[in-house]
Structure formats: structure tokens, C-alpha cells
Design a protein around this motif. Structure first.
Motif, PDB file in Angstrom:
ATOM      1  N   THR A 110      14.569-126.079 -11.935  1.00  0.00           N
ATOM      2  CA  THR A 110      15.572-125.003 -11.861  1.00  0.00           C
ATOM      3  C   THR A 110      14.989-123.657 -12.303  1.00  0.00           C
ATOM      4  N   GLU A 115      13.450-131.618 -14.333  1.00  0.00           N
ATOM      5  CA  GLU A 115      14.577-130.876 -13.743  1.00  0.00           C
ATOM      6  C   GLU A 115      14.599-129.435 -14.225  1.00  0.00           C
ATOM      7  N   ASN A 116      14.380-129.319 -15.509  1.00  0.00           N
ATOM      8  CA  ASN A 116      14.348-127.994 -16.128  1.00  0.00           C
ATOM      9  C   ASN A 116      13.310-127.100 -15.451  1.00  0.00           C
ATOM     10  N   VAL A 174       9.054-130.033 -21.495  1.00  0.00           N
ATOM     11  CA  VAL A 174      10.453-129.915 -21.065  1.00  0.00           C
ATOM     12  C   VAL A 174      10.665-130.893 -19.905  1.00  0.00           C
ATOM     13  N   SER A 175      11.938-131.079 -19.490  1.00  0.00           N
ATOM     14  CA  SER A 175      12.207-132.040 -18.420  1.00  0.00           C
ATOM     15  C   SER A 175      11.773-131.470 -17.064  1.00  0.00           C
TER      16      SER A 175
END
Lengths: 186, 395
Positions: A162, A158-159, A155-156
Motif C-alpha cells: 500500500t 501488505e504494508n 513491516v508486513s
């Protein structure tokens, strides 16, 4: 105790003669106590036997126990005593008398209680997280950085960032039970 | 020693979740700095490899299998216990029989009573102070009184209303024809050491605590529902559009549909604690709205209403058998308990009565473990003689 910083435990009641409450207590403490016993005797099968025996002992004492912290003290102490007993009787470690001596000290006991209790509370809280957050938290606790976690779970970054933030917020709410137990006089 | 270890573990776990307040972190860090051993332990716990060690070791154990094993062992222990009880009661029956036969033997042989034999049977035993149970008296409008005990399951009828008594609850069925306009009142009275629950004709459920009474109409009129309470009760009011009013000797509480606890014993302060919904509490000169988790207190000698935030569980879990006190005077704790347990309490001096404790009592059980716990605080000396309990200062 006239210390400046004093923490008090609030009595949280438990009724071990209620089968449901006894089972809940068993579910929460069985695994951590097994891990705790391993620190003394280093054998999983014996650890399981000792912990089971001690829970039966606790059940027999069910009418004397009013509070959760009493039940905890009782079971940690009896698992320790049984384990030390086992240790001094086993032939294999006869040669390691010094090692037995070290493990029989109060400070070894209290260190192990703190260690396994900390991880018990942490595991309890993490188990309540949704799947993705749980995966991320477990990887983070393994010492992985955010980019590494992102790569492992594809996954990214950023993901991950968060979700990790959200996970911390959730952990806090499930640790709220413990706030209630803690009181600070500063 | 152990409670300290538990507290440090909690601070530690929350530290790992970045969840400590500034003050708490200060406490934890002070502990860490207190000894090199503490510091080593702290670094070990924070270290990832030790956490991995825990997860790995924990994964070796099968909780479900262990649970099944445990259940089987408890069943086994229970069986053992039952056999032990059977032996004990057999022995209790057997010993007097033995004594009797010895006496008969002596008498027939020597024709004198042997006085040395009798004391064997008189073994002193401390009588445990047992908890109360489900009991109450129901006063019908005719003046007739019905005893409601644990075994009483029956049906009554009053002015066309069916009254069912079952499972420690008395239930009033809603009547279909309501043309009768004179209200008939019944009163439920719970004695010392009792508790009972009641379902009114509108579906509202009331749990009545020891030494309390509730007066209510058999059927509510169309426009309002009024009941009168003395003592303590937990209400779960059914919403139906008409106001529900609880009158106590000093206050009046008005609600639509909510859950709340009222404690209004004669000669004590009145407490109204709201769990759900809203209620309006009024005295002679004042009237205030309560929100959930708020409690209104009217002190014994005043008419003023004071409102504060509370943990509602502390004030409402009594009907589930759990009583909590937080930072409460010993005398107030014992007053509440003596309504439930048949005990008489005295204090060596004023100072003991004013000691404050936080505690929990499982009121479905006998009182002894609680008294032992008070003793173990080392702040008070407890002497028990039958159902009389004395408290003394330590010095």
C-alpha cells in the motif's frame, strides 16, 4: 521539423541575477553535474572544482539567460568542455587516447546528459516523499521485491504494497511540474 | 539537440515512476527504437545497478559545503566587477580630459584646432531599451497633481484622510469619523513604462500596470465600494461584507473578497482572470459568475462574455516582474511590451504580425535578451534602431 511526433518545451523563465533563484538552481544541479563530470574525469575533487568554476561562468552570463533550459544547456556544455580539457591535459590518461576520443563525441555527451538528468529528476521527486515511502522506493529502485523490502524494514508485505502505491501517486504529483513543460502534438 | 535530451530525460524519469500517458509512452518508445544506441541507453537507465552507481557517486558530494564555497566565490566576483566599473568610469572621465589637454596643447602650440582628434571621443554606442520603473501621478479631488516617483516618500491629507506614500505604494488610512457624505474622488494615473501600487482605505491592494488609471473614493461609503479602471490592474480585495465593484469602460465586476486581474485597455479585448474567490462579471446585456482559474474574455467588437480555464500565473505575474505569453500573436505581445518599454514597433507585413510565440519576459530588465531570443527562433528578422523595432518575414 516536420516530424509526426513533435514535443515542445515551454519556456520557463529564470532570473539568475536574483540571488535566490541562482541558489535554487545551484542546489538542484550541483550534485547531478558533479556525477556527470565524473563520467568524464573519474575524480571527485576535480569534478567539484570544474562544476564550481562553471557555475561562476554561468553567473557571469546571468543577464543573457532567460529560460531554465538555456541555463541547463549552458552549464552541461561547459562542464563537458572543461572536463574534456582537463582529461587531455592530465598525464595519467595520455596513454588512453582512444578513451578520450570516445568521450569527446556528441553522442557520449547526449547519452550522459540523458542518464544523469533522468536520475536527477527521479532523486528530486523521491526526496520529497515522506520518510517511510522514500525508504521503500529506494529499495524498490535497488531491485528489491516487496517481500524483501518488508523483511529489510520489518513491516508486513501488505504494508509495503500500500505504501508503494501511495508513493507512486505522490511521485506523480511532484512530477507534475514536468507535465507542464511537456506538450504533445500527436 | 540539448532540449531533446532534456525531454527524453523527463519522459524516462516519469516512465520509471509509471507515470506516462499512452501517447507519451509512444513517443518514448519511438525514440528507444530509433537507434540501437538509444535502446542500449534505455536499458542501462532502467537497470538497477546503474541507478545504484548514481546514488553512490552522488553521495560523495557535500552540497552544503559547495553552497558555502559558491557564495564566497560570487561575493569575490561581485567585488571584481565593482572594481572594473570604477576603472571604467575613471577611464571615461580620463579620456575626455586627455583629449581636452591634447587640444589645448595643439591650440597653444600651433594655434589651429587639430580636427583628427575629435572623432576619438565619438564612439557609437547602441542605446539599450531599458525597462520602466515605479512611477505614477496622483490626482487629488482639488485637481492638484502629485508626482509619485521612486524617491518620493511623503504624507498628504485629504478631508481628514491620511495618505502615506512610501516604498512605491500610496496608502489611504481608514478615517475614524465618516459623517461626511459627499464622496471625494482621487485618481491614480500610471504612464507608459510605469507601475505603481495602491492600498485603499478598506485595506484592498491594487497593482496598477503601465498606461492605466484607477479612480476611487478617498473613503468608501457604508454600503458599497466602487472604483473605476481603465487599463490593467491586479486586485487583492479585502473582505468586509460590502460588495466591491470595478467598473471598466465596457464591463462591471462585482466581488466580495477575492484576488483577480483585469485587463481592459481601450481598443483591445477585456480580460478578467480570477485567482481566488468568486466574481460576477457583467456587460450591458449579460452577466456571469467566474470560478478560480477561469478567465472571462469580451472581444473588442462584441458584448458577449466567453469563459475558459487558464493558468492564472500567466495573467497575474506581471506585478512580480514576470510576463508570460502562450501561443500569442507577435503584435499582441509587442503591444503589451510597448506599454512597459518605451519602444515603437513596426511590421514588414501582416504575416509577421500574426506569427505566434510562447515566451517569457523579465520586465525588470532591458529588452535585448528577449529580442535575441525571438531572432534565434529563425522565424522572424528583428531590426532595432534606438527605440524603434522592426519585424520582417524571413524570406
Amino acid at each position: 521539423m516536420e516530424k509526426k511526433n513533435c514535443i515542445m518545451i515551454e519556456p520557463v523563465g529564470i532570473d539568475l541575477s536574483d540571488m535566490q533563484e541562482f541558489q535554487d538552481f545551484f542546489e538542484r544541479y550541483y550534485t547531478p553535474l558533479c556525477v556527470f563530470a565524473i563520467q568524464y574525469i573519474g575524480n571527485e575533487a576535480i569534478a567539484n572544482d570544474i562544476v564550481q568554476d562553471c557555475f561562476v561562468k554561468l553567473w557571469k552570463q546571468r543577464n543573457q539567460i532567460l529560460y531554465v533550459h538555456q541555463a541547463k544547456s549552458f552549464i552541461y556544455t561547459s562542464v563537458k568542455n572543461r572536463s574534456l580539457n582537463e582529461l587531455s591535459h592530465s598525464q595519467v590518461v595520455q596513454n588512453y587516447a582512444a578513451k578520450v576520443q570516445e568521450k569527446a563525441t556528441e553522442s557520449y555527451f547526449s547519452d550522459k546528459v540523458i542518464e544523469e538528468e533522468t536520475y536527477r529528476i527521479l532523486t528530486d521527486a523521491i526526496d520529497k516523499l515522506p520518510k517511510r515511502m522514500r525508504e521503500i522506493m529506494l529499495l524498490a529502485l535497488d531491485g528489491k521485491s516487496n517481500p524483501e523490502i518488508a523483511k529489510t524494514l520489518s513491516v508486513s508485505v501488505e504494508n509495503v504494497h500500500t505504501l508503494k502505491k501511495k508513493a507512486y501517486v505522490k511521485l506523480r504529483t511532484s512530477l507534475k511540474d514536468y507535465y507542464y513543460i511537456l506538450f504533445l502534438f500527436l | 539537440m540539448m532540449t531533446n535530451a532534456f525531454l527524453i530525460s523527463q519522459l524516462m524519469a516519469r516512465y520509471l515512476c509509471r507515470d506516462l500517458s499512452v501517447d507519451e509512452e509512444k513517443v518514448l518508445m519511438e525514440w528507444v527504437e530509433a537507434s540501437p544506441g538509444n535502446k542500449d541507453l534505455f536499458h542501462k537507465i532502467v537497470d538497477n545497478s546503474n541507478w545504484k552507481r548514481y546514488v553512490e557517486q552522488a553521495s560523495c558530494f557535500d552540497l552544503d559545503k559547495a553552497k558555502r564555497e559558491m557564495k564566497a566565490r560570487i561575493v569575490h566576483e561581485r567585488r571584481k566587477m565593482i572594481w572594473r566599473k570604477i576603472y571604467q568610469s575613471a577611464a571615461i572621465l580620463f579620456i575626455p580630459a586627455l583629449i581636452a589637454s591634447l587640444v589645448v596643447y595643439y591650440v597653444s602650440d600651433r594655434e589651429v584646432l587639430a580636427p583628427a582628434i575629435t572623432p576619438v571621443a565619438v564612439m557609437p554606442k547602441i542605446q539599450p531599451v531599458l525597462p520602466g520603473d515605479q512611477k505614477a501621478r496622483l490626482q487629488l479631488s482639488t485637481g492638484a497633481v502629485v508626482d509619485l516617483g521612486q524617491e518620493n516618500n511623503s504624507e498628504l491629507e485629504e478631508d481628514g484622510t491620511d495618505i502615506l506614500i512610501a516604498d512605491n505604494r500610496v496608502k489611504y488610512q481608514e478615517s475614524i469619523h465618516k459623517e461626511n457624505n459627499t464622496l471625494l474622488y482621487n485618481t491614480l494615473v500610471v504612464p507608459q513604462g510605469g507601475e505603481y501600487s495602491l492600498e485603499l482605505s478598506d485595506g484592498t491592494v491594487v497593482y496598477l500596470n503601465a498606461m492605466s488609471s484607477l479612480k476611487f473614493p478617498v473613503q468608501f461609503p457604508e454600503d458599497k465600494r466602487i472604483v473605476e479602471l481603465e487599463g490593467e490592474a491586479f486586485f487583492d480585495v479585502q473582505k468586509n461584507g460590502t460588495p466591491f465593484i470595478v467598473k471598466t469602460p465596457r464591463t462591471q465586476i462585482e466581488v466580495l473578497g477575492t484576488t483577480f486581474n483585469i485587463c481592459a485597455y481601450n481598443g483591445e479585448s477585456t480580460y478578467a482572470t480570477l485567482v481566488k474567490g468568486t466574481i460576477r462579471i457583467s456587460t450591458k446585456n449579460e452577466s456571469m459568475l467566474l470560478k478560480p482559474s477561469q478567465q472571462a474574455v469580451i472581444q473588442q467588437n462584441s458584448e458577449k462574455i466567453a469563459i475558459h480555464q487558464v493558468d492564472v500565473d500567466f495573467y497575474s505575474s506581471w506585478h512580480k516582474g514576470k510576463i508570460y505569453f502562450r501561443d500569442t500573436r507577435l503584435e499582441d505581445i509587442m503591444n503589451a511590451l510597448s506599454r512597459w518599454y518605451n519602444i515603437q514597433v513596426s511590421y514588414g507585413d501582416e504575416e509577421v504580425a500574426n506569427l505566434r510565440f510562447g515566451c517569457y519576459v523579465n520586465r525588470r530588465k532591458e529588452i535585448a535578451p528577449f529580442l535575441n531570443h525571438l531572432k534565434s527562433t529563425g522565424k522572424v528578422r528583428v531590426v532595432q534602431r534606438g527605440n524603434k523595432i522592426y519585424f520582417y518575414s524571413i524570406n
